[in-house]
Every structure is written in structure tokens, then in C-alpha cells.
Design an enzyme around this catalytic site. Sequence first.
Site, PDB file in Angstrom:
ATOM      1  N   HIS A  26       0.851  -1.191   0.000  1.00  0.00           N
ATOM      2  CA  HIS A  26       0.000   0.000   0.000  1.00  0.00           C
ATOM      3  C   HIS A  26       0.883   1.236   0.000  1.00  0.00           C
ATOM      4  CE1 HIS A  26      -1.485   3.324   2.630  1.00  0.00           C
ATOM      5  NE2 HIS A  26      -2.481   3.291   1.777  1.00  0.00           N
TER       6      HIS A  26
ATOM      7  N   ASN B 203       0.296   5.810  -0.326  1.00  0.00           N
ATOM      8  CA  ASN B 203      -0.629   6.930  -0.490  1.00  0.00           C
ATOM      9  C   ASN B 203       0.165   8.215  -0.346  1.00  0.00           C
ATOM     10  OD1 ASN B 203      -2.355   9.137   0.898  1.00  0.00           O
ATOM     11  ND2 ASN B 203      -3.890   7.752   0.051  1.00  0.00           N
TER      12      ASN B 203
ATOM     13  N   HIS C 217      -8.263  -3.337  18.090  1.00  0.00           N
ATOM     14  CA  HIS C 217      -9.234  -4.304  18.593  1.00  0.00           C
ATOM     15  C   HIS C 217      -8.660  -5.723  18.635  1.00  0.00           C
ATOM     16  CE1 HIS C 217      -9.706  -4.114  14.213  1.00  0.00           C
ATOM     17  NE2 HIS C 217     -10.152  -5.353  14.252  1.00  0.00           N
TER      18      HIS C 217
ATOM     19  N   ARG D 204     -16.687   8.476  -4.225  1.00  0.00           N
ATOM     20  CA  ARG D 204     -17.102   7.387  -5.111  1.00  0.00           C
ATOM     21  C   ARG D 204     -16.777   6.051  -4.443  1.00  0.00           C
ATOM     22  NH1 ARG D 204     -14.782   4.567  -9.691  1.00  0.00           N
ATOM     23  NH2 ARG D 204     -16.387   4.127 -11.259  1.00  0.00           N
TER      24      ARG D 204
END
Length: 301
Positions: A107, A109, A176, A261
Site C-alpha cells: 500500500h 498513499n 481491537h 465514489r
Amino acid sequence: MGSIDSAAVKEYLLELQGLIVARLEQVDGKSFRRDSWDRPQGGGGISCILEEGNVLERGGVAFSHVTGDRMPASATAQRPELVGRRWEALGVSLVLHPRNPYAPTAHTNVRMFVASKNGEQPVFWFGGSMDLTPYYGFAEDAVHFHRACKNSLAPFGDELYPRFKKWCDEYFFLKHRNEPRGIGGIFFDDLSEPDFATAFAIQQSVGDHFLSAYVPILERRMDTPYGERERDFQLYRRGRYVEFNLVIDRGTIFGLQTGGRTESILMSMPPLVKWRYDWHPEPGTAEAELHEKFLVPQDWI
């Protein structure tokens, strides 16, 4: 470049998207689908998606440039002084899910945000990240990836890599489950110092280093023989990826809160996933080693 130059950022991001897509097409042998879209509330983007490729079971490389009249809650939670401002967001985001379980998910970004208000100076900041999520751990892959991350920040000072690495370890963490998502990389946000030109240069360097950080690992692992056991574990671990993106990831939450979107926001999801109730790997296996050795924040370099 003393003032905010959104046009220069947009030009760079579109070029980056094109370079990454072209290189991944060389590796995979299949072409990405290019999907241009408009956002009714303002702006649009280009989503490049590859599904059922030879190497990538699913890969998405998305550019977006969107605007709005009021900052969403996800963007003002840490900066309440920006509530009510107009905003502009530009970015390239990608997630790559290889078919082979020995090849890690990746990943990255890179993005810029501008908040403006009549009569006041616009506020801008850059953000960026790249991180690696293996299903089977290889020390040489972890070292290679983190070295590329460090190299991307080296021109801007020795203190950035350890700071952004720690930030990454803390951000890509499933609270979590008390468990890291992968082996980390780098992450930064709210970067506007010392000036626009320097912050933009840092973003560019992070984006420019992604291919050299990831493609050698992908090419090294994509043809490794595997069986049902490895595939089953890969699908199980992909569930953690889904949990992070839907429960924690600020980019996903921002996109959904701003009426983005949905197809482009959720293209990061892996195509096949498994969940099991209270499952644990057998001691002494490669699957257990991932949890015990690799999913532990550490200095890989």
C-alpha cells in the site's frame, strides 16, 4: 515555490499514477482498466484497476482531486479550528493484492489537503505512507523495503525515517486485536513545515521510491510454488486488512463521509477473504513465525 501550487501537485500525482500503472502492467502482463469519474459535489478522478491478473489478483491505483464547501468530521477531529472551511484534496492511493501467498500486499498513499476561508490564509498539509503486509515473512524483503523507505527520506534529514517509521507502526495497528497489520514502513500527515516546497519535495520522494521498494520483492516471490495451506492462510490474513480499512483507516472514513465514489474508495479490498473463529497457527510453523517474528515492530535496517 513559496505559495501553494495545487496545479504542480496535480501534475506530479497524475504522472506518478501513470508510471506506477505502466510498470505494474510490465510485471503482470495484463492491462489496467482506466475509469475516469466525476464527483457531483466537486472534482473527480481516475481509478486504474486490475482484477484477475497473472500476478495481481487485484490491484488499484487511484488518483483523485475533490473539493467541498465544509470540512468533514474526519478531517477536523484533530484540527477543530478548521471546522466550516472549504477544502481541496488531491492524492494517489494504491493497494496491490498479489495472487501468490508468498508475495506481500503493498500500500502507498501520497496526498495534499488545502483548507480555505475568506479573508484568511489557506492552510495546507501533505501526507504520505507506504507499508508492506506479508503473509509469509522474509527478512531480506523486510530489509529491502525499509531501506527504500529510509532512502526516500534521507535527503531531508536523518531524523525523518525513525519518526515516520514509528508513526507507521502506531497507525497501521489493529487496536481491537492488539496486532500490527504488517511489517510497517513509513507514515506521515499534517506536514507543512518548513514550507510548501520542502513538504512537497518529501511527498514526491516518497511516491518516487514506491516502485523500487516493492517491485523487486514482487518479482522475487510471484512465482514461488504454493499449495492450499498457503492460500488458506493468505485469505485468513487478508481479513485483517479488511478490518483495518473499514474500521480504522482515516482515508476510507474521509471518503465515505464526503460522499466519495464508493467503487474507488473500496477498491483496496482484497477479492477473496476468510474469517475464522479464534484461530491460531500451529507452533513452529511458518504461519506462526509471521506472528512471532515479523508482526513485531523492530529496526529492520
